[in-house]
Scaffold this motif. Structure first.
Motif, mmCIF file in Angstrom:
data_model
loop_
_atom_site.group_PDB
_atom_site.id
_atom_site.type_symbol
_atom_site.label_atom_id
_atom_site.label_comp_id
_atom_site.label_asym_id
_atom_site.label_seq_id
_atom_site.Cartn_x
_atom_site.Cartn_y
_atom_site.Cartn_z
ATOM 1 N N ASP A 125 0.840 -1.198 0.000
ATOM 2 C CA ASP A 125 0.000 0.000 0.000
ATOM 3 C C ASP A 125 0.871 1.242 0.000
ATOM 4 O OD1 ASP A 125 -2.246 -1.655 0.270
ATOM 5 O OD2 ASP A 125 -2.076 -1.637 2.455
ATOM 6 N N GLY A 126 0.316 2.353 -0.492
ATOM 7 C CA GLY A 126 0.966 3.642 -0.363
ATOM 8 C C GLY A 126 2.087 3.909 -1.340
ATOM 9 N N LEU A 127 1.986 3.376 -2.543
ATOM 10 C CA LEU A 127 3.003 3.657 -3.559
ATOM 11 C C LEU A 127 2.554 4.804 -4.446
ATOM 12 C CD1 LEU A 127 3.890 0.030 -4.734
ATOM 13 C CD2 LEU A 127 5.170 1.495 -3.173
ATOM 14 N N PRO A 128 3.476 5.656 -4.873
ATOM 15 C CA PRO A 128 3.108 6.654 -5.881
ATOM 16 C C PRO A 128 2.630 5.916 -7.145
ATOM 17 C CG PRO A 128 5.247 7.174 -4.931
ATOM 18 C CD PRO A 128 4.862 5.811 -4.429
ATOM 19 N N PRO A 129 1.649 6.460 -7.867
ATOM 20 C CA PRO A 129 1.088 5.739 -9.026
ATOM 21 C C PRO A 129 2.128 5.320 -10.064
ATOM 22 C CG PRO A 129 -0.295 7.601 -8.475
ATOM 23 C CD PRO A 129 0.924 7.697 -7.604
ATOM 24 N N HIS A 130 3.118 6.167 -10.331
ATOM 25 C CA HIS A 130 4.132 5.796 -11.331
ATOM 26 C C HIS A 130 4.977 4.620 -10.835
ATOM 27 C CE1 HIS A 130 7.493 7.652 -9.112
ATOM 28 N NE2 HIS A 130 6.616 8.592 -8.805
ATOM 29 N N GLU A 131 5.247 4.562 -9.524
ATOM 30 C CA GLU A 131 6.012 3.448 -8.954
ATOM 31 C C GLU A 131 5.170 2.179 -8.936
ATOM 32 O OE1 GLU A 131 9.024 1.169 -7.049
ATOM 33 O OE2 GLU A 131 9.022 2.887 -8.384
ATOM 34 N N ALA A 132 3.872 2.311 -8.666
ATOM 35 C CA ALA A 132 2.978 1.154 -8.686
ATOM 36 C C ALA A 132 2.911 0.555 -10.093
ATOM 37 C CB ALA A 132 1.581 1.555 -8.207
ATOM 38 N N ALA A 133 2.816 1.420 -11.103
ATOM 39 C CA ALA A 133 2.772 0.931 -12.490
ATOM 40 C C ALA A 133 4.101 0.283 -12.880
ATOM 41 C CB ALA A 133 2.451 2.082 -13.441
ATOM 42 N N ARG A 134 5.218 0.896 -12.475
ATOM 43 C CA ARG A 134 6.531 0.320 -12.770
ATOM 44 C C ARG A 134 6.698 -1.044 -12.106
ATOM 45 N NH1 ARG A 134 11.080 -1.108 -10.763
ATOM 46 N NH2 ARG A 134 10.516 -0.470 -8.659
ATOM 47 N N LEU A 135 6.293 -1.130 -10.838
ATOM 48 C CA LEU A 135 6.408 -2.381 -10.103
ATOM 49 C C LEU A 135 5.505 -3.452 -10.705
ATOM 50 C CD1 LEU A 135 7.925 -3.535 -7.659
ATOM 51 C CD2 LEU A 135 5.989 -2.866 -6.255
ATOM 52 N N ARG A 136 4.295 -3.072 -11.090
ATOM 53 C CA ARG A 136 3.374 -4.017 -11.737
ATOM 54 C C ARG A 136 4.004 -4.602 -12.993
ATOM 55 N NH1 ARG A 136 -0.849 -0.878 -14.358
ATOM 56 N NH2 ARG A 136 0.893 -0.618 -15.775
ATOM 57 N N ASP A 137 4.511 -3.725 -13.870
ATOM 58 C CA ASP A 137 5.101 -4.184 -15.125
ATOM 59 C C ASP A 137 6.333 -5.044 -14.878
ATOM 60 O OD1 ASP A 137 3.112 -2.764 -16.370
ATOM 61 O OD2 ASP A 137 4.396 -1.043 -16.865
ATOM 62 N N ARG A 138 7.154 -4.639 -13.935
ATOM 63 C CA ARG A 138 8.376 -5.393 -13.637
ATOM 64 C C ARG A 138 8.054 -6.759 -13.049
ATOM 65 N NH1 ARG A 138 13.940 -3.120 -12.381
ATOM 66 N NH2 ARG A 138 15.006 -4.902 -11.498
ATOM 67 N N MET A 139 7.089 -6.804 -12.134
ATOM 68 C CA MET A 139 6.715 -8.083 -11.530
ATOM 69 C C MET A 139 6.083 -9.014 -12.560
ATOM 70 S SD MET A 139 7.712 -7.852 -8.424
ATOM 71 C CE MET A 139 8.985 -6.780 -9.031
ATOM 72 N N ALA A 140 5.252 -8.458 -13.415
ATOM 73 C CA ALA A 140 4.611 -9.278 -14.450
ATOM 74 C C ALA A 140 5.652 -9.847 -15.413
ATOM 75 C CB ALA A 140 3.577 -8.450 -15.209
ATOM 76 N N SER A 141 6.604 -9.037 -15.841
ATOM 77 C CA SER A 141 7.628 -9.532 -16.775
ATOM 78 C C SER A 141 8.558 -10.533 -16.099
ATOM 79 C CB SER A 141 8.423 -8.375 -17.378
ATOM 80 O OG SER A 141 9.190 -7.739 -16.389
ATOM 81 N N ARG A 142 8.925 -10.292 -14.857
ATOM 82 C CA ARG A 142 9.772 -11.253 -14.138
ATOM 83 C C ARG A 142 9.025 -12.558 -13.884
ATOM 84 N NH1 ARG A 142 13.405 -8.068 -9.599
ATOM 85 N NH2 ARG A 142 14.832 -7.131 -11.093
ATOM 86 N N GLY A 143 7.740 -12.450 -13.577
ATOM 87 C CA GLY A 143 6.933 -13.654 -13.374
ATOM 88 C C GLY A 143 6.828 -14.477 -14.647
ATOM 89 N N GLU A 144 6.614 -13.814 -15.769
ATOM 90 C CA GLU A 144 6.538 -14.522 -17.043
ATOM 91 C C GLU A 144 7.874 -15.173 -17.391
ATOM 92 O OE1 GLU A 144 5.166 -11.914 -20.130
ATOM 93 O OE2 GLU A 144 3.323 -11.455 -19.051
ATOM 94 N N ALA A 145 8.981 -14.485 -17.146
ATOM 95 C CA ALA A 145 10.300 -15.034 -17.442
ATOM 96 C C ALA A 145 10.585 -16.268 -16.600
ATOM 97 C CB ALA A 145 11.376 -13.977 -17.217
ATOM 98 N N ARG A 146 10.219 -16.229 -15.303
ATOM 99 C CA ARG A 146 10.446 -17.374 -14.424
ATOM 100 C C ARG A 146 9.526 -18.531 -14.780
ATOM 101 N NH1 ARG A 146 14.039 -14.396 -13.437
ATOM 102 N NH2 ARG A 146 14.972 -13.883 -11.444
ATOM 103 N N LEU A 147 8.290 -18.209 -15.181
ATOM 104 C CA LEU A 147 7.328 -19.244 -15.536
ATOM 105 C C LEU A 147 7.733 -19.925 -16.837
ATOM 106 C CD1 LEU A 147 4.881 -20.078 -13.967
ATOM 107 C CD2 LEU A 147 3.478 -18.721 -15.470
ATOM 108 N N ALA A 148 8.308 -19.150 -17.764
ATOM 109 C CA ALA A 148 8.725 -19.715 -19.052
ATOM 110 C C ALA A 148 9.855 -20.728 -18.861
ATOM 111 C CB ALA A 148 9.187 -18.598 -19.977
ATOM 112 N N GLY A 149 10.620 -20.593 -17.809
ATOM 113 C CA GLY A 149 11.720 -21.509 -17.547
ATOM 114 C C GLY A 149 11.270 -22.842 -16.993
ATOM 115 N N LEU A 150 10.002 -22.987 -16.621
ATOM 116 C CA LEU A 150 9.510 -24.248 -16.055
ATOM 117 C C LEU A 150 9.229 -25.277 -17.116
ATOM 118 C CD1 LEU A 150 7.067 -22.942 -13.330
ATOM 119 C CD2 LEU A 150 9.350 -23.848 -13.023
#
Length: 173
Positions: free
Chosen positions: A148-173
């Motif tokens: 909670d309590g993230l500036p909107p630009h940081e929340a969007a950056r974190l969302r995109d980064r987490m989604a891309s890292r999650g996809e990269a880790r999932l693709a390795g399975l």
């Protein structure tokens, strides 16, 4: 006879909740204002009603209830900034760490490969204060976490980064 060894580094007692190799990113201080505003919205009508009851009833003992609500409000004003100061997150190579809590501490480790999806939320009050929340969902509800309590630009950056890292880790399975 056993001796209790005192750790050389005072931070070592916090080790489970503050690993040495992690750089924490705190949440926005605007979260304090948002939480205190919610407190005021809830407690002000209650306090007003109790004061009116004490005035119109004319009984001195009824002033105990408004005093208790005022003490509760003061305690919340003291507590909320401390709670917000204790909230932080850290991105590591394989997982995201989310910590919170003063007396009852919590450290959630969310592996990127276990993430299913990431939500960003901001209600009207959060938007007014310029903050958003990021919710990380995994296959197990026990490892899901929110920041909670993230500036909107940081929340969007974190969302995109987490989604891309999650996809990269999932693709390795």
């Amino acid at each position: 006879m056993t001796s209790d060894a005192v750790p050389a580094d005072p931070r070592s007692t916090r080790e489970p909740f503050d690993p040495a190799d992690v750089t924490w990113t705190p949440v926005s201080r605007r979260l304090v204002g948002a939480r205190l505003t919610v407190t005021a919205i809830v407690l002000t009508p209650v306090l007003a009603l109790l004061v009116l009851m004490a005035v119109f009833a004319g009984e001195a003992w009824l002033w105990v209830f408004p005093a208790l609500v005022a003490l509760l409000a003061l305690w919340i004003v003291w507590l909320v900034p401390r709670q917000v100061n204790a909230m932080a997150y850290a991105e590591r190579a394989d997982d995201l760490l989310v910590r919170r809590g003063i007396m009852f501490r919590s450290l959630v480790v969310v592996p990127y490969g276990r993430m299913q999806y990431v939500d960003v939320n901001a209600g009207p009050l959060a938007r007014r204060f310029g903050i958003a929340s990021v919710q990380l969902h995994t296959a197990s509800p026990a490892t899901s976490a929110s920041i909670d309590g993230l500036p909107p630009h940081e929340a969007a950056r974190l969302r995109d980064r987490m989604a891309s890292r999650g996809e990269a880790r999932l693709a390795g399975l």
